[in-house]
Write a protein that holds these residues in place. Structure first.
Motif: not given
Length: 144
Positions: A79-83, A102-103, A110-113
């Protein structure tokens, strides 16, 4: 601070190095430490055996509990890396082990990506100069 659209991320279970790439230049932007601890020792914890047998083959519920703690820590790290990666258009994930895969799989969900360019490369542990050179060479080779 300059705004980078391309980033290389050396990632493993303990930390991640974000390296920005822009106009042929690279810069270490940030190092993110993971909350993941590979060896857990809970205060007052006994051995991982059942109370009815000293045989280590018959393990207790500690293993189940530890597994969930580990999974929660890894999810928090992701989650930290997504942000951190949300503002980049081109993302190169590289490093040893399975964390890069995995990342990538998590970011793909994720829709944002959606529509962002993701690439995964294998590498070993590298010094800071080697990290910068790896990202520079990758993006030059890709012609981005």
């Amino acid at each position: 601070m300059e705004h980078y659209k391309q980033v290389g991320v050396w990632i493993d279970h303990s930390k991640a190095h974000l390296i920005g790439f822009k106009s042929g230049q690279v810069r270490l932007l940030e190092t993110v430490e993971s909350p993941f601890e590979s060896i857990k020792r809970i205060e007052g914890e006994g051995r991982d055996m059942s109370r009815f047998s000293p045989n280590p083959v018959h393990v207790s519920n500690n293993e189940y509990k530890k597994h969930h703690i580990v999974q929660n820590e890894i999810n928090e790290y992701m989650r930290m890396m997504e942000q951190k990666l949300a503002n980049f258009e081109d993302i190169l994930l590289f490093g040893p082990g399975t964390m890069k895969e995995r990342m990538k799989n998590r970011l793909r969900e994720k829709k944002a990506f959606e529509g962002k360019w993701l690439s995964v490369e294998r590498s070993d542990k590298l010094t800071e100069n080697q990290l910068l050179a790896f990202v520079r060479e990758f993006y030059k080779k890709e012609g981005v």
